[in-house]
Motif scaffolding. Structure first.
Motif, PDB file in Angstrom:
ATOM      1  N   ALA A  56       0.843  -1.207   0.000  1.00 16.62           N
ATOM      2  CA  ALA A  56       0.000   0.000   0.000  1.00 16.62           C
ATOM      3  C   ALA A  56       0.876   1.255   0.000  1.00 16.62           C
ATOM      4  CB  ALA A  56      -0.925  -0.005   1.214  1.00 16.62           C
ATOM      5  N   CYS A  57       2.000   1.195   0.700  1.00 19.27           N
ATOM      6  CA  CYS A  57       2.914   2.350   0.730  1.00 19.27           C
ATOM      7  C   CYS A  57       3.564   2.570  -0.628  1.00 19.27           C
ATOM      8  CB  CYS A  57       3.988   2.157   1.793  1.00 19.27           C
ATOM      9  SG  CYS A  57       3.335   2.281   3.460  1.00 19.27           S
ATOM     10  N   ALA A  58       3.994   1.489  -1.276  1.00 16.16           N
ATOM     11  CA  ALA A  58       4.626   1.623  -2.594  1.00 16.16           C
ATOM     12  C   ALA A  58       3.619   2.211  -3.585  1.00 16.16           C
ATOM     13  CB  ALA A  58       5.132   0.272  -3.081  1.00 16.16           C
ATOM     14  N   GLN A  59       2.375   1.734  -3.516  1.00 19.71           N
ATOM     15  CA  GLN A  59       1.339   2.282  -4.409  1.00 19.71           C
ATOM     16  C   GLN A  59       1.130   3.771  -4.113  1.00 19.71           C
ATOM     17  OE1 GLN A  59      -2.316   0.015  -4.761  1.00 19.71           O
ATOM     18  NE2 GLN A  59      -3.423   1.735  -5.656  1.00 19.71           N
TER      19      GLN A  59
ATOM     20  N   ALA B 153       3.583  -0.499  -7.104  1.00 23.50           N
ATOM     21  CA  ALA B 153       3.986   0.802  -7.653  1.00 23.50           C
ATOM     22  C   ALA B 153       3.436   0.976  -9.069  1.00 23.50           C
ATOM     23  CB  ALA B 153       5.504   0.938  -7.641  1.00 23.50           C
ATOM     24  N   ALA B 154       3.457  -0.102  -9.847  1.00 21.19           N
ATOM     25  CA  ALA B 154       2.917  -0.028 -11.216  1.00 21.19           C
ATOM     26  C   ALA B 154       1.426   0.286 -11.183  1.00 21.19           C
ATOM     27  CB  ALA B 154       3.173  -1.342 -11.948  1.00 21.19           C
ATOM     28  N   ARG B 155       0.725  -0.348 -10.222  1.00 23.74           N
ATOM     29  CA  ARG B 155      -0.711  -0.067 -10.068  1.00 23.74           C
ATOM     30  C   ARG B 155      -0.921   1.410  -9.714  1.00 23.74           C
ATOM     31  NH1 ARG B 155      -1.925  -4.410  -7.080  1.00 23.74           N
ATOM     32  NH2 ARG B 155      -1.536  -3.383  -5.088  1.00 23.74           N
ATOM     33  N   GLY B 156      -0.073   1.925  -8.822  1.00 24.02           N
ATOM     34  CA  GLY B 156      -0.171   3.337  -8.431  1.00 24.02           C
ATOM     35  C   GLY B 156       0.019   4.274  -9.608  1.00 24.02           C
TER      36      GLY B 156
ATOM     37  N   ALA C 223      -2.855   6.847 -10.920  1.00 16.80           N
ATOM     38  CA  ALA C 223      -2.574   8.290 -10.885  1.00 16.80           C
ATOM     39  C   ALA C 223      -2.556   8.880 -12.290  1.00 16.80           C
ATOM     40  CB  ALA C 223      -1.246   8.547 -10.179  1.00 16.80           C
ATOM     41  N   GLU C 224      -2.036   8.131 -13.250  1.00 12.53           N
ATOM     42  CA  GLU C 224      -2.048   8.647 -14.626  1.00 12.53           C
ATOM     43  C   GLU C 224      -3.480   8.753 -15.148  1.00 12.53           C
ATOM     44  OE1 GLU C 224       0.753   6.290 -16.884  1.00 12.53           O
ATOM     45  OE2 GLU C 224       2.414   7.628 -16.326  1.00 12.53           O
TER      46      GLU C 224
ATOM     47  N   ALA D 105      -7.860   3.092 -16.588  1.00 12.41           N
ATOM     48  CA  ALA D 105      -7.116   2.337 -15.576  1.00 12.41           C
ATOM     49  C   ALA D 105      -7.618   0.893 -15.496  1.00 12.41           C
ATOM     50  CB  ALA D 105      -7.234   3.027 -14.217  1.00 12.41           C
ATOM     51  N   ILE D 106      -8.937   0.728 -15.584  1.00 10.33           N
ATOM     52  CA  ILE D 106      -9.519  -0.620 -15.517  1.00 10.33           C
ATOM     53  C   ILE D 106      -9.031  -1.456 -16.704  1.00 10.33           C
ATOM     54  CG2 ILE D 106     -11.719  -1.882 -15.731  1.00 10.33           C
ATOM     55  CD1 ILE D 106     -12.952   0.472 -14.019  1.00 10.33           C
ATOM     56  N   ALA D 107      -8.978  -0.842 -17.892  1.00  4.26           N
ATOM     57  CA  ALA D 107      -8.489  -1.556 -19.080  1.00  4.26           C
ATOM     58  C   ALA D 107      -7.053  -2.019 -18.875  1.00  4.26           C
ATOM     59  CB  ALA D 107      -8.596  -0.651 -20.307  1.00  4.26           C
ATOM     60  N   ARG D 108      -6.260  -1.214 -18.178  1.00  2.49           N
ATOM     61  CA  ARG D 108      -4.853  -1.569 -17.974  1.00  2.49           C
ATOM     62  C   ARG D 108      -4.669  -2.585 -16.851  1.00  2.49           C
ATOM     63  NH1 ARG D 108      -1.708   4.240 -18.939  1.00  2.49           N
ATOM     64  NH2 ARG D 108      -2.474   4.462 -21.068  1.00  2.49           N
ATOM     65  N   LEU D 109      -5.543  -2.542 -15.832  1.00  3.64           N
ATOM     66  CA  LEU D 109      -5.381  -3.435 -14.674  1.00  3.64           C
ATOM     67  C   LEU D 109      -6.075  -4.777 -14.882  1.00  3.64           C
ATOM     68  CD1 LEU D 109      -5.837  -0.717 -11.901  1.00  3.64           C
ATOM     69  CD2 LEU D 109      -3.721  -1.950 -12.446  1.00  3.64           C
TER      70      LEU D 109
END
Ligand code: BES
Ligand code: MN
Ligand code: ZN
Length: 503
Positions: free
Chosen positions: A126-129, A175-178, A182-183, A303-307
């Motif tokens: 959670a911190c990395a995100q 981090a990638a999810r974050g 954010a993007e 974001a949903i398309a990417r995750l």
């Protein structure tokens, strides 16, 4: 912005700047900060002893190591404040402030320890995100229509250095999810910051379509004729006063076979003059952001398309201007929405609910469930909650709790307002099934009751973001202009539903 995670010792990293941290009241730093302090022969503890570094919340101390003991020429000591007040939300805001501080010093690359993951006992992923989200959100600027500032720096990369090799994979994924989330929020900010002469309903639809194509989402743009055939009298009643053709944007994500899709519905008024019930001039320029709800829904789909969660999601965004043209809807006019219900238009400035009426009715026709709508619906939200939290209204307690939990995890505050049946009285009309305005007091609740007429009893949550869509003062992840709230909530909610479907 490139965010990486590597394993290693922060004191040995070769980078223009190493970022460590310190809680308030700590005399002898531990963890990564302690390692850097030892490599610098106690420079940080000396500065703590002399009172130069106090670890206060967001205190920034930049040290120049001039070739002594450590790989990096600079060390930034960031204050974490009181340990008992430290949360993942603070990691996100701190990371935004650090990123802007580094950029202000024209530092292009930096490495950091994972704030909160070690000493504060927070969940490391959670911190990395949160570090990734805070960095990407905090660096956001809208400069498309300005001459480039020659003096402005650019932070190009941030490396999170984790000493425990076993944790690197989980932190990399987080981090990638974050970055993705954010993007997406920054994409929503770009859309909402764009002036209305650029972002017309047609341009809004074109940008949604281009995104859908790039990300592999389904996309359909319905024009005025198709909307008329479906009976969208509310949406077209608003669009009538404008020279710009209305567009109804439909995006689909398929991640779970033929399960019922989650419905995300967003208000897409590309400019709200108020129509014939015209708004005062003061502050009217902010109404270019009256499509923020739609922008957030479209951005969440990216974001949903990417995750790629195991869930189906459909986004609906009715997009039009609200203008006082010669053909505009007038107070007293009666419109018929797609579900056959009639609406007396008391105030043409209460246009958001008119277009959402048809969008929600269409969501029912497409059998989407559960539903979330997002809208800059009522100025009264600012009176009730300021710019701190957005309003949540719902017809289903379990669904409201799920939305609230997603918002809390995402670090976007929301607060539920009541839907006591007594409030429904206010939108009774003498000439139609309902009227579009119930007066000033409790205006946000009346608006929610109006929308509730179009959801056909499905689990539904309405997010009124009118108080939080536009930020006046830079603070943490919030930068001036469009906020991108609640993109993070929507993405978190979709991920949560994919893991634990409703009901
Ligand atoms: N887009 C506005 C609400 C708004 C106001 C958003 C300020 C962001 C900042 C909405 O269409 C509107 O005009 N609502 C009216 C409703 C009223 C006429 C019943 C309002 O809140 O005054
Ligand atoms: Mn309005
Ligand atoms: Zn509006």
């Amino acid at each position: 912005m490139d965010i990486r995670v590597t394993s290693g010792d922060i004191a040995n990293v070769q980078t223009p700047c190493v970022v460590v941290n310190l809680f308030q009241g700590v005399g002898a730093p531990g963890g990564g900060t302690g390692a850097v302090d030892r490599a610098l022969s106690g420079m940080i503890s000396e500065l703590i002893a002399s009172g130069d570094i106090r670890g206060r919340w967001c205190e920034m101390t930049l040290l120049h190591t001039v070739g002594r003991g450590i790989g990096a020429p600079r060390v930034l000591v960031a204050g974490l404040g009181k340990s008992e007040e430290f949360t993942v939300d603070r990691v996100r805001d701190l990371s935004a402030n650090i990123a802007r501080f580094l950029r202000g010093r024209r530092i292009t690359d930096a490495a950091t320890i994972a704030h909160g993951a070690g000493i504060a006992g927070l969940d490391p992923a959670a911190c990395a995100q949160a570090i990734a989200e805070g960095t990407v959100l905090g660096l956001y600027r809208f400069e498309r229509h300005k001459k480039a500032d020659e003096d402005a720096g650019e932070l190009k990369s941030l490396t999170i250095v984790e000493h425990d090799q076993a944790k690197v994979n989980a932190l990399t994924e987080a981090a990638a999810r974050g970055v993705i989330v954010a993007e997406a929020a920054n994409f929503a900010r770009d859309l909402a910051n764009e002036p209305s002469n650029v972002l017309t309903p047609s341009e809004f639809a074109a940008r949604a379509e281009a995104m859908a194509q790039a990300e592999g989402l389904g996309c359909r743009i319905l024009d005025r004729e198709e909307c008329a055939q479906m009976g969208m009298g509310g949406f077209l009643g608003v669009a009538k006063g404008s020279q710009q053709p209305p567009k109804f944007i439909v995006l689909t994500y398929k991640g779970a076979g033929d399960e019922k899709p989650l419905g995300l519905i967003g208000k897409g008024i590309t400019f709200d003059t108020g129509g014939i019930s015209i708004k005062p001039a003061q502050g009217m320029e902010e109404m270019k952001g009256d499509m923020s709800g739609g922008a957030c829904v479209i951005a969440a789909m990216r974001a949903i398309a990417r995750l790629k969660p195991r869930i189906n999601v459909t986004a609906l965004v009715p997009a039009t201007e609200n203008m006082p043209g010669g053909n505009a809807t007038k107070p007293g006019d009666v419109l018929t929405a797609m579900n056959g219900k009639t609406i007396e238009v008391i105030n043409t400035d209460a246009e958001g609910r008119l277009i959402l009426a048809d969008a929600l009715a269409y969501a029912c026709k497409l059998d989407l469930s559960p539903l979330v709508d997002v809208a800059t619906l009522t100025g009264a939200m600012s009176i009730a909650l300021g710019d701190v939290a957005y309003g949540l209204f719902a017809n289903d307690d379990a669904w409201a709790a799920r939305v609230q939990a997603a918002a809390a995890r995402a670090g976007e505050k929301c607060w539920q307002l009541p839907m006591f049946p007594e409030y429904r009285e206010a939108i009774k009309s003498d000439v139609a099934d309902m009227k579009n305005s119930g007066g000033r007091n409790a205006g946000s609740i009346f608006a929610a009751f109006f929308l509730k007429e179009f959801i056909d009893g499905r689990p539904w949550a309405h997010l009124d973001i009118a108080g939080v869509d536009f930020i006046e003062k830079e603070k943490g992840v919030r930068v001036k202009g469009a906020s991108g709230i609640p993109v993070r909530t929507l993405v978190d909610l979709a991920l949560d539903l994919a893991g634990r479907p409703l009901g």
